[in-house]
Design a protein around this motif. Structure first.
Motif, PDB file in Angstrom:
ATOM      1  N   LEU A  18       0.824  -1.212   0.000  1.00 45.22           N
ATOM      2  CA  LEU A  18       0.000   0.000   0.000  1.00 45.22           C
ATOM      3  C   LEU A  18       0.858   1.262   0.000  1.00 45.22           C
ATOM      4  CD1 LEU A  18      -3.051  -0.703   2.307  1.00 45.22           C
ATOM      5  CD2 LEU A  18      -3.082   0.062  -0.045  1.00 45.22           C
ATOM      6  N   SER A  19       1.951   1.248   0.715  1.00 48.06           N
ATOM      7  CA  SER A  19       2.853   2.411   0.720  1.00 48.06           C
ATOM      8  C   SER A  19       3.406   2.663  -0.680  1.00 48.06           C
ATOM      9  CB  SER A  19       3.995   2.187   1.708  1.00 48.06           C
ATOM     10  OG  SER A  19       3.506   2.117   3.021  1.00 48.06           O
ATOM     11  N   ASP A  20       3.751   1.580  -1.393  1.00 50.58           N
ATOM     12  CA  ASP A  20       4.217   1.726  -2.775  1.00 50.58           C
ATOM     13  C   ASP A  20       3.114   2.295  -3.666  1.00 50.58           C
ATOM     14  OD1 ASP A  20       6.680   0.691  -2.048  1.00 50.58           O
ATOM     15  OD2 ASP A  20       6.282  -1.311  -2.872  1.00 50.58           O
ATOM     16  N   MET A  21       1.893   1.830  -3.464  1.00 51.90           N
ATOM     17  CA  MET A  21       0.764   2.320  -4.251  1.00 51.90           C
ATOM     18  C   MET A  21       0.522   3.807  -3.997  1.00 51.90           C
ATOM     19  SD  MET A  21      -1.588   1.927  -6.440  1.00 51.90           S
ATOM     20  CE  MET A  21      -2.004   0.230  -6.687  1.00 51.90           C
ATOM     21  N   ILE A  22       0.599   4.218  -2.763  1.00 53.65           N
ATOM     22  CA  ILE A  22       0.422   5.634  -2.425  1.00 53.65           C
ATOM     23  C   ILE A  22       1.504   6.474  -3.085  1.00 53.65           C
ATOM     24  CG2 ILE A  22       0.550   7.293  -0.509  1.00 53.65           C
ATOM     25  CD1 ILE A  22      -0.942   5.147   1.183  1.00 53.65           C
ATOM     26  N   SER A  23       2.714   5.972  -3.079  1.00 52.59           N
ATOM     27  CA  SER A  23       3.811   6.679  -3.730  1.00 52.59           C
ATOM     28  C   SER A  23       3.552   6.814  -5.236  1.00 52.59           C
ATOM     29  CB  SER A  23       5.121   5.927  -3.482  1.00 52.59           C
ATOM     30  OG  SER A  23       6.185   6.562  -4.108  1.00 52.59           O
ATOM     31  N   ARG A  79      -8.536   6.084  -0.339  1.00 49.95           N
ATOM     32  CA  ARG A  79      -8.840   4.709   0.068  1.00 49.95           C
ATOM     33  C   ARG A  79      -7.580   3.979   0.516  1.00 49.95           C
ATOM     34  NH1 ARG A  79     -12.283   1.867  -4.390  1.00 49.95           N
ATOM     35  NH2 ARG A  79     -12.226   0.212  -2.850  1.00 49.95           N
ATOM     36  N   CYS A  80      -6.484   4.188  -0.195  1.00 49.52           N
ATOM     37  CA  CYS A  80      -5.219   3.546   0.181  1.00 49.52           C
ATOM     38  C   CYS A  80      -4.716   4.060   1.532  1.00 49.52           C
ATOM     39  CB  CYS A  80      -4.153   3.777  -0.891  1.00 49.52           C
ATOM     40  SG  CYS A  80      -4.380   2.810  -2.383  1.00 49.52           S
ATOM     41  N   VAL A  81      -4.806   5.357   1.746  1.00 49.51           N
ATOM     42  CA  VAL A  81      -4.360   5.937   3.018  1.00 49.51           C
ATOM     43  C   VAL A  81      -5.216   5.406   4.174  1.00 49.51           C
ATOM     44  CG1 VAL A  81      -4.215   8.088   4.345  1.00 49.51           C
ATOM     45  CG2 VAL A  81      -3.291   7.997   2.032  1.00 49.51           C
TER      46      VAL A  81
END
Length: 106
Positions: A18-23, A79-81
């Motif tokens: 998820l952290s990668d997706m947010i980035s 949503r990711c956060v």
């Protein structure tokens, strides 16, 4: 109560994903703004292929597309956060549970 080490490991992998997706969503924001600026510049400066009567239409359509993309990106980002925050809470809870399990084990 049981050992949560494998659950913790899976949760940490989910957090990393998820952290990668947010980035990536953050980079997408900048890429989209660059694209929007370039399209607006093309529509404004290219008088040979875009007639004065349809320049406004071109800019307006690009603006609508830009807003739609930004809205979807913002929704995915939020949503990711939210999910990331939930996973951090879950991880903390599992780590506490696991700590007490292993402490009792000794």
């Amino acid at each position: 109560m049981s050992c949560r080490c494998s659950d913790i490991s899976r949760c940490e992998r989910d957090i990393e994903t998820l952290s990668d997706m947010i980035s990536m969503l953050n980079y997408m924001y900048y890429d989209d703004n660059d694209c929007y600026s370039s399209m607006t510049e093309i529509a404004t400066n290219n008088g040979q292929s875009i007639r004065p009567y349809n320049i406004h239409d071109t800019i307006e359509k690009e603006g609508k597309l830009h807003r739609a993309c930004m809205d979807k990106r913002e929704e995915a980002y939020n949503r990711c956060v939210s999910e990331l925050e939930r996973l951090y809470d879950r991880l903390s809870s599992m780590e506490s549970e696991d700590y007490y399990y292993h402490e009792d084990d000794d």
